[in-house]
Design an enzyme around this catalytic site. Structure first.
Site, PDB file in Angstrom:
ATOM      1  N   GLU A   1      19.898 -17.393   2.630  1.00 27.50           N
ATOM      2  CA  GLU A   1      18.448 -16.332   2.538  1.00 27.50           C
ATOM      3  C   GLU A   1      16.933 -17.839   3.238  1.00 27.50           C
ATOM      4  O   GLU A   1      15.846 -18.207   2.016  1.00 27.50           O
ATOM      5  CB  GLU A   1      17.724 -15.228   1.916  1.00 27.50           C
ATOM      6  CG  GLU A   1      18.002 -14.423   2.092  1.00 27.50           C
ATOM      7  CD  GLU A   1      18.215 -13.531   1.120  1.00 27.50           C
ATOM      8  OE1 GLU A   1      17.913 -11.933   1.964  1.00 27.50           O
ATOM      9  OE2 GLU A   1      17.501 -12.747   0.434  1.00 27.50           O
TER      10      GLU A   1
ATOM     11  N   HIS B   1      17.506 -14.637  -6.184  1.00 26.90           N
ATOM     12  CA  HIS B   1      16.577 -13.992  -4.653  1.00 26.90           C
ATOM     13  C   HIS B   1      16.201 -15.012  -4.971  1.00 26.90           C
ATOM     14  O   HIS B   1      15.173 -15.216  -5.903  1.00 26.90           O
ATOM     15  CB  HIS B   1      16.696 -12.411  -5.018  1.00 26.90           C
ATOM     16  CG  HIS B   1      15.804 -12.258  -3.367  1.00 26.90           C
ATOM     17  ND1 HIS B   1      14.368 -12.261  -3.707  1.00 26.90           N
ATOM     18  CD2 HIS B   1      16.324 -11.570  -2.679  1.00 26.90           C
ATOM     19  CE1 HIS B   1      14.541 -12.031  -2.256  1.00 26.90           C
ATOM     20  NE2 HIS B   1      15.668 -11.713  -1.912  1.00 26.90           N
TER      21      HIS B   1
HETATM   22  P1  PGA Z   1      13.034  -9.516   4.273  1.00 23.37           P
HETATM   23  O1  PGA Z   1      13.748  -9.338   3.031  1.00 23.37           O
HETATM   24  O2  PGA Z   1      14.228  -8.637   5.449  1.00 23.37           O
HETATM   25  O3  PGA Z   1      12.117  -8.263   4.539  1.00 23.37           O
HETATM   26  O4  PGA Z   1      13.078 -10.353   5.304  1.00 23.37           O
HETATM   27  C1  PGA Z   1      15.454  -9.581   2.732  1.00 23.37           C
HETATM   28  C2  PGA Z   1      15.654 -10.018   1.498  1.00 23.37           C
HETATM   29  O5  PGA Z   1      14.485 -10.608   0.943  1.00 23.37           O
HETATM   30  O6  PGA Z   1      16.756 -10.271   1.080  1.00 23.37           O
END
Ligand code: PGA
Length: 236
Positions: free
Chosen positions: A155, A86
């Site tokens: 992401e 992450h």
């Molecule tokens: P967010 O976070 O939906 O608050 O942007 C997503 C994540 O970090 O997995």
């Protein structure tokens, strides 16, 4: 589709149990695969349809790793799902690709379902598509992209918790490229909310979402699960 919630450092153990109970009611009425990653202090033996995973663990059974947990602590609660790579662990906690790959290898050997996150910071996105892809490609180093229990989450770092999202065209373009790197289901994450999830889930090569802040209320997360069901019904 896979609808996952990353609760990060939010909710107490008590509130997490209530949250999972609520979300489980929705998951039981849904066809989606629902995953929840609570804070480590909230892990427990949940007998739910919702699959509960850990946001982190150290690649060890047990030992002298202050502040970490190992396989022994996960086995106590039969946790077999883990989030690895992450962006907050990469960029806030400073985990290197080498260490992340080591973690990946360890939990793969243990047969864990691994949600593996990749994504570029703002300056790479601003430097263009080639720079973006090159950066993300480096995050595949040392990772078995054919692992059968792998889920990948794209992401973009600049979209996490900011309310900013790439355009749907950009998501589609990156997802199409990343699909060539691995046959694993590919989730999109970064500012997914009740009001944009339908658009995101409709994008080609998006197999689900990883949601942070907008998933903190069970009711909102349940709405997102229900939207995924609606979309799937329409597609049929
Ligand atoms: P967010 O976070 O939906 O608050 O942007 C997503 C994540 O970090 O997995």
């Amino acid at each position: 589709m896979i609808i996952a919630a990353n609760l990060k450092t939010n909710l107490t153990r008590h509130d997490t149990a209530l949250y999972i109970e609520e979300v489980d009611k929705c998951a039981k009425q849904s066809k989606q695969e629902v995953l929840v990653f609570p804070a480590i202090s909230s892990l427990d033996s949940f007998e739910t349809k919702v699959e509960v995973g850990t946001q982190n663990a150290y690649p060890t059974v047990k030992g002298a790793f202050t502040g970490e947990i190992g396989l022994e602590q996960l086995e106590e609660f039969s946790i077999k799902t883990i989030l690895i790579g992450h962006s907050e662990r990469r960029h806030v906690l400073g985990e290197t690709q080498e260490f992340i790959a080591q973690k990946f290898h360890y939990f793969k050997e243990q047969g864990f379902k691994i949600v593996y996150c990749v994504g570029e910071p703002k300056e790479k996105r601003e430097a263009g598509k080639d720079a973006t892809l090159e950066y993300i490609s480096a995050q595949y180093e040392g990772i078995d992209t054919n692992y059968e229990n792998l889920i990948i989450a794209y992401e973009p770092v600049w979209a996490i918790g900011t309310g900013l999202t790439p355009t749907l065209e950009d998501i589609q373009e990156i997802h199409t490229q990343l699909k060539q790197k691995s046959p694993a289901p590919l989730l999109y994450g970064g500012s997914v909310k009740v009001n944009n999830i339908k658009d995101v889930l409709r994008v080609k090569n998006v197999d689900g979402v990883l949601v942070g802040s907008a998933a903190l209320y069970a009711e909102h997360f349940c709405t997102m699960i229900a939207y995924a069901d609606e979309l799937q019904l329409k597609e049929k």
